[in-house]
Design an enzyme around this catalytic site. Structure first.
Site, mmCIF file in Angstrom:
data_model
loop_
_atom_site.group_PDB
_atom_site.id
_atom_site.type_symbol
_atom_site.label_atom_id
_atom_site.label_comp_id
_atom_site.label_asym_id
_atom_site.label_seq_id
_atom_site.Cartn_x
_atom_site.Cartn_y
_atom_site.Cartn_z
ATOM 1 C CB SER A 42 -0.905 -0.004 1.220
ATOM 2 O OG SER A 42 -0.129 -0.270 2.355
ATOM 3 C CB THR A 56 -1.330 5.629 4.634
ATOM 4 O OG1 THR A 56 -2.195 5.640 3.525
ATOM 5 C CG2 THR A 56 -0.525 6.901 4.688
ATOM 6 C CB THR A 69 -0.577 6.184 0.806
ATOM 7 O OG1 THR A 69 -1.390 5.025 0.812
ATOM 8 C CG2 THR A 69 -1.326 7.292 0.076
ATOM 9 N NE ARG A 85 -9.235 7.700 -2.884
ATOM 10 C CZ ARG A 85 -8.519 7.465 -1.786
ATOM 11 N NH1 ARG A 85 -7.217 7.312 -1.880
ATOM 12 N NH2 ARG A 85 -9.092 7.383 -0.618
ATOM 13 C CB THR A 122 -3.547 5.572 8.562
ATOM 14 O OG1 THR A 122 -3.641 4.422 7.725
ATOM 15 C CG2 THR A 122 -3.867 5.168 9.979
ATOM 16 N N GLY A 123 -6.321 5.498 6.978
ATOM 17 C CA GLY A 123 -7.705 5.035 6.888
ATOM 18 C C GLY A 123 -8.395 5.605 5.665
HETATM 19 C C1 SD4 Z 1 -6.092 6.957 1.314
HETATM 20 N N1 SD4 Z 1 -5.631 7.335 3.634
HETATM 21 O O1 SD4 Z 1 -5.614 7.005 0.192
HETATM 22 C C2 SD4 Z 1 -5.190 6.629 2.473
HETATM 23 C C3 SD4 Z 1 -5.148 5.140 2.649
HETATM 24 C C4 SD4 Z 1 -4.671 4.705 3.971
HETATM 25 O O2 SD4 Z 1 -4.195 3.104 5.484
HETATM 26 O O3 SD4 Z 1 -4.420 5.424 4.859
HETATM 27 N N2 SD4 Z 1 -4.553 3.484 4.254
HETATM 28 O O4 SD4 Z 1 -7.296 7.118 1.535
#
Ligand code: SD4
Length: 326
Positions: free
Chosen positions: A82, A184, A202, A212, A235-236
């Protein structure tokens, strides 16, 4: 990677009751004594990032150098699916990378939707240092990177290609993050001079729409640093963090006197309050540090962990506090 999987897993328990510890019960926060450096990074891959960053911080090096060196570790690791090389592609099979970096003087640089460059964080740093801009995207970011001497390379590993081809069989595209495949890296550091810096990088949500961009390269969303106050990263699900200007909110609450973990909890709660009808499988986690060297993390659901390194206790993993169980 057990706890990461737990965090990412779509669980039948996702509707579990809320757990709301009072602010006074937080235990996952440490105090920095004097001008001793520390670094904190998201997830298990934060451990290797901290190791690289600590090599710089322990000898009196700059927080900015430490966070950049730290996050370059997972960027170059094909096993990290990721971030950077080996990251899962978008739904068109393209690996597109997002990253940003910020120092203690409100200087920042970012790249988004960058292709074929292994270290977007270092490109972001050069956007900060060598251009009058804060962000370059797509082709323009790539042209800049190549002009600065970065190598063009294929970042889609055989393993990620296979997984994408498997995904293509159903191509079930939902405009939500693929929560099994995101992870991330965000890193925050304070150095011996008391300077604070942060970095975030990320490959974003797996199988996202081409073009996106998530929260990770957006200053104020995926990362925010105020050299007089502290720093935060996220993160998320990026869309939820963008909607709420998550990391900026964390720093503003620290400015108003909240501890890092309290400020992270407030931002998590704001996301939950504003996403009531969209809570299914929603996960967001924040990390924060303040000028005094206090740190903490908080997430919507359990399973979010981070690596923390300082002089007293070395590099170790800790679990973030959370609001609800999967
Ligand atoms: C995103 N926040 O592209 C990032 C992905 C992520 O843990 O944090 N993953 O939305």
């Amino acid at each position: 990677m057990g706890s990461r999987r737990d965090f990412l897993r779509i669980s039948a328990l996702s509707s579990a009751a809320l757990i709301t510890p009072s602010l006074s019960t937080f235990s996952f926060a440490g105090k920095r004594k004097g001008n001793k450096p520390l670094m904190i990074s998201t997830w298990n891959h934060g451990f290797g990032a901290n190791e690289a960053g600590w090599e710089i911080l322990k000898d009196g090096g700059a927080a900015l150098d430490a966070v950049e060196a730290g996050v370059r570790v997972p960027e170059a690791d094909p096993k990290e699916r990721s971030v950077g090389y080996g990251g899962l592609p978008d739904r068109d099979g393209k690996v597109t990378l997002d990253a940003c970096i910020m120092n203690h003087e409100y200087e920042c640089g970012a790249v988004a939707a960058l292709e074929n460059i292994m270290h977007p964080i270092s490109v972001a740093r050069l956007v900060m240092e060598k251009t009058p801009h804060a962000m370059l995207v797509g082709e323009g970011a790539q042209t800049f990177a190549l002009a600065e001497g970065f190598k063009e390379e294929n970042l889609l590993t055989e393993r990620s290609k296979k997984d994408w081809e498997e995904w293509l069989k159903k191509s079930e595209y939902k405009p939500v993050i693929n929560i099994e495949n995101h992870d991330t890296i965000g890193a925050l550091a304070i150095d011996a001079k008391g300077h604070i810096a942060g970095a975030c990088t990320t490959s974003g949500a797996a199988y996202k729409m081409h073009g996106r961009v998530g929260d990770s390269p957006l200053i104020g969303a995926g990362l925010f640093v105020d050299g007089e106050i502290g720093a935060a990263c996220a993160t998320g699900l990026g869309e939820a963090v963008i909607r709420t200007a998550g990391s900026a909110m964390v720093v503003e609450h620290m400015r108003m006197g909240k501890s890092p973990v309290e400020a992270c909890e407030i931002a998590v709660k704001r996301i939950m309050d504003t996403h009531k009808s969209r809570m299914e499988n929603l996960q967001v986690g924040f990390l924060a540090i303040n000028k005094n060297g206090e740190y903490g993390g908080y997430s919507i659901r359990n399973g979010f962990n981070y690596a923390i390194v300082d002089t007293e206790n070395g590099n170790r993993m800790e679990d973030a506090q959370f609001k609800m169980k999967w």
